[in-house]
Design an enzyme around this catalytic site. Structure first.
Site, mmCIF file in Angstrom:
data_model
loop_
_atom_site.group_PDB
_atom_site.id
_atom_site.type_symbol
_atom_site.label_atom_id
_atom_site.label_comp_id
_atom_site.label_asym_id
_atom_site.label_seq_id
_atom_site.Cartn_x
_atom_site.Cartn_y
_atom_site.Cartn_z
ATOM 1 N N ASP A 152 28.117 27.979 17.654
ATOM 2 C CA ASP A 152 28.998 27.412 16.621
ATOM 3 C C ASP A 152 30.081 26.525 17.244
ATOM 4 O OD1 ASP A 152 29.889 26.993 14.052
ATOM 5 O OD2 ASP A 152 31.113 28.820 13.979
ATOM 6 N N HIS A 193 26.480 17.791 17.631
ATOM 7 C CA HIS A 193 25.169 18.450 17.595
ATOM 8 C C HIS A 193 24.316 17.996 18.779
ATOM 9 C CE1 HIS A 193 26.178 20.275 13.872
ATOM 10 N NE2 HIS A 193 26.087 19.192 13.129
ATOM 11 N N LEU A 216 11.003 34.250 30.331
ATOM 12 C CA LEU A 216 11.986 34.407 29.259
ATOM 13 C C LEU A 216 11.334 34.229 27.886
ATOM 14 C CD1 LEU A 216 15.154 34.401 28.502
ATOM 15 C CD2 LEU A 216 14.880 31.915 28.376
HETATM 16 C C1 IPE Z 1 26.302 29.826 11.694
HETATM 17 O O1 IPE Z 1 27.302 28.882 11.785
HETATM 18 C C2 IPE Z 1 24.951 29.172 11.717
HETATM 19 C C3 IPE Z 1 24.531 28.619 13.000
HETATM 20 C C4 IPE Z 1 25.205 28.662 14.113
HETATM 21 C C5 IPE Z 1 23.235 27.978 13.003
HETATM 22 P P1 IPE Z 1 28.001 28.245 10.491
HETATM 23 O O2 IPE Z 1 28.955 27.223 11.002
HETATM 24 O O3 IPE Z 1 26.954 27.783 9.542
HETATM 25 O O4 IPE Z 1 28.752 29.496 9.867
HETATM 26 P P2 IPE Z 1 30.019 29.574 8.905
HETATM 27 O O5 IPE Z 1 29.744 28.686 7.737
HETATM 28 O O6 IPE Z 1 31.201 29.102 9.695
HETATM 29 O O7 IPE Z 1 30.140 31.020 8.566
HETATM 30 C C1 IPE Z 2 27.017 24.809 14.847
HETATM 31 O O1 IPE Z 2 28.122 23.968 14.770
HETATM 32 C C2 IPE Z 2 25.717 24.122 14.502
HETATM 33 C C3 IPE Z 2 25.139 24.541 13.213
HETATM 34 C C4 IPE Z 2 25.649 25.400 12.396
HETATM 35 C C5 IPE Z 2 23.886 23.943 12.829
HETATM 36 P P1 IPE Z 2 28.813 23.595 13.391
HETATM 37 O O2 IPE Z 2 28.131 22.387 12.834
HETATM 38 O O3 IPE Z 2 28.864 24.740 12.468
HETATM 39 O O4 IPE Z 2 30.268 23.206 13.891
HETATM 40 P P2 IPE Z 2 31.638 23.578 13.193
HETATM 41 O O5 IPE Z 2 31.637 25.042 12.936
HETATM 42 O O6 IPE Z 2 31.705 22.771 11.930
HETATM 43 O O7 IPE Z 2 32.673 23.170 14.199
HETATM 44 MG MG MG Z 3 30.179 26.229 12.166
#
Ligand code: IPE
Ligand code: IPE
Ligand code: MG
Length: 254
Positions: free
Chosen positions: A26, A43, A137
């Site tokens: 995240d 990303h 792995l």
């Molecule tokens: C969780 O992260 C999903 C992934 C890392 C793929 P999100 O960014 O979607 O979660 P919330 O919305 O902060 O809970």
């Molecule tokens: C994690 O990073 C990737 C996915 C959930 C696909 P985020 O896109 O949720 O990044 P933040 O949380 O908005 O910083």
């Molecule tokens: Mg996120």
């Protein structure tokens, strides 16, 4: 005896690496925002962190690495971002599958596959099929994954067996539910890491996390590296896992 088994034998389980590590990757968007970059750049850099982490996990002797890459709820993001993420997955499989296979990595996918774009469905299937016989792995990619949806799928499979007269309702147990999850042969994660400072599971492995150790780190995912993984594992080793019983020392009565 493998190197890891040797380490386990010499040092005792306390010093062995966690067998199964799962990561909620995240913070890509915040990493980008901090630098005035579009979220998509976060990303893209996140995919580089993923490559680093897969390499590090193999080096550290982890058996299973599960990565949360797209949640059932991530469809609610703007269409352009969803497209970006789908494109990254396609490119990742196309560019990296041969090397993963070469490194003896076994790829597994968990999540709902039926409603995915057929091309993505085929790529995921190809990744699993090509690497099925690999013994290094195990890389589990949680894609279009939600834990509640996974438990609902298990419940549907069991209900179908009951409806067909092959299973008595009284025979449904925690074990039989676990046996109908998406990757029933894999052990539960020992350690779940979430990056970016958020302290929640966001519908990740709710069933399997019953006794996982949770480690939350402030690092945004694109900055995650081998040192960050090692420090999360060091934190895991300081924990005392009791599984509802007593601490090992207390349990001996000495
Ligand atoms: C969780 O992260 C999903 C992934 C890392 C793929 P999100 O960014 O979607 O979660 P919330 O919305 O902060 O809970
Ligand atoms: C994690 O990073 C990737 C996915 C959930 C696909 P985020 O896109 O949720 O990044 P933040 O949380 O908005 O910083
Ligand atoms: Mg996120």
């Amino acid at each position: 005896m493998s190197h890891i088994e040797a380490v386990r034998n010499v040092c005792g389980e306390t010093f062995a690496p966690p067998r199964h590590v799962a990561i909620i990757m995240d913070g890509n968007g915040r990493w980008a925002a901090q630098r005035g970059l579009p979220r998509g750049e976060g990303h893209r850099r996140g995919v580089e962190a993923l490559r680093r982490t897969v390499r590090a996990a193999g080096d550290l002797g982890i058996d299973i690495l599960t990565l949360f890459s797209f949640s059932s709820e991530n469809w609610s993001r703007p269409l352009a971002e969803v497209r970006d993420l789908m494109g990254l997955l396609r490119r990742f499989v196309r560019n990296d599958l041969a090397e993963l296979h070469h490194k003896n990595v076994r790829v597994r996918i968990i999540g709902e596959r039926h409603l995915l774009d057929p091309e993505i469905g085929r790529l995921l299937q190809e990744a699993e099929d090509l690497t099925r016989g690999n013994t290094g792995l195990t890389l589990v990619v949680a894609f279009n994954y939600g834990a509640r949806q996974e438990v609902a799928r298990a419940a549907r499979r069991l209900a179908a067996e009951v409806a067909a007269g092959r299973l008595a309702p009284e025979a449904i147990t925690a074990e039989s539910i676990a046996a109908h999850l998406d990757a029933p042969d894999l052990p539960d994660p020992d350690l779940i890491i979430r990056t970016s400072g958020e302290q929640r599971l966001s519908n990740f492995l709710l069933w399997q996390a019953a006794y996982s150790e949770l480690v939350f780190v402030p690092t945004y995912w694109p900055d995650f590296d081998r040192a960050a993984l090692e420090s999360a594992i060091a934190e895991y080793r300081r924990r005392e896992r009791r599984f509802g019983g007593l601490a090992a020392r207390a349990g001996t009565g000495s």
